[in-house]
Design a protein around this motif. Structure first.
Motif: not given
Length: 80
Positions: A1, A17, A19-21, A23-27, A29, A64
């Motif tokens: 990260m 921030t 985008y990374q968050e 992606k972390q919760v499974g959203t 691309d 990223v």
């Protein structure tokens, strides 16, 4: 990260921030990208959708995907 705190532009830092968050919760691309494009346009309502998409994709690729350090090409807003 990526450590987004090192990103100078507020809008760029917010986009990375978010985008990374997301992606972390499974959203997925595409949804994360679209959300970040909208977020960029909140910071820059004068930007066209195409300009926002271009910058967001360049920032995600830089920070990223490639995890490159250093500044990026971007908007003309004040860096702080």
């Amino acid at each position: 990260m990526v450590d987004a705190s090192r990103i100078a532009r507020n809008c760029e830092r917010a986009v990375i921030t978010a985008y990374q968050e997301l992606k972390q919760v499974g959203t997925n691309d595409v949804s994360a990208f679209n959300s970040c494009t909208t977020l960029y346009r909140i910071h820059h309502p004068e930007a066209s959708v195409n300009e926002a998409r271009r910058l967001v994709s360049e920032w995600i690729d830089h920070h990223v995907v490639k995890e490159k350090p250093g500044p990026t090409v971007g908007c003309d807003c004040v860096k702080n």
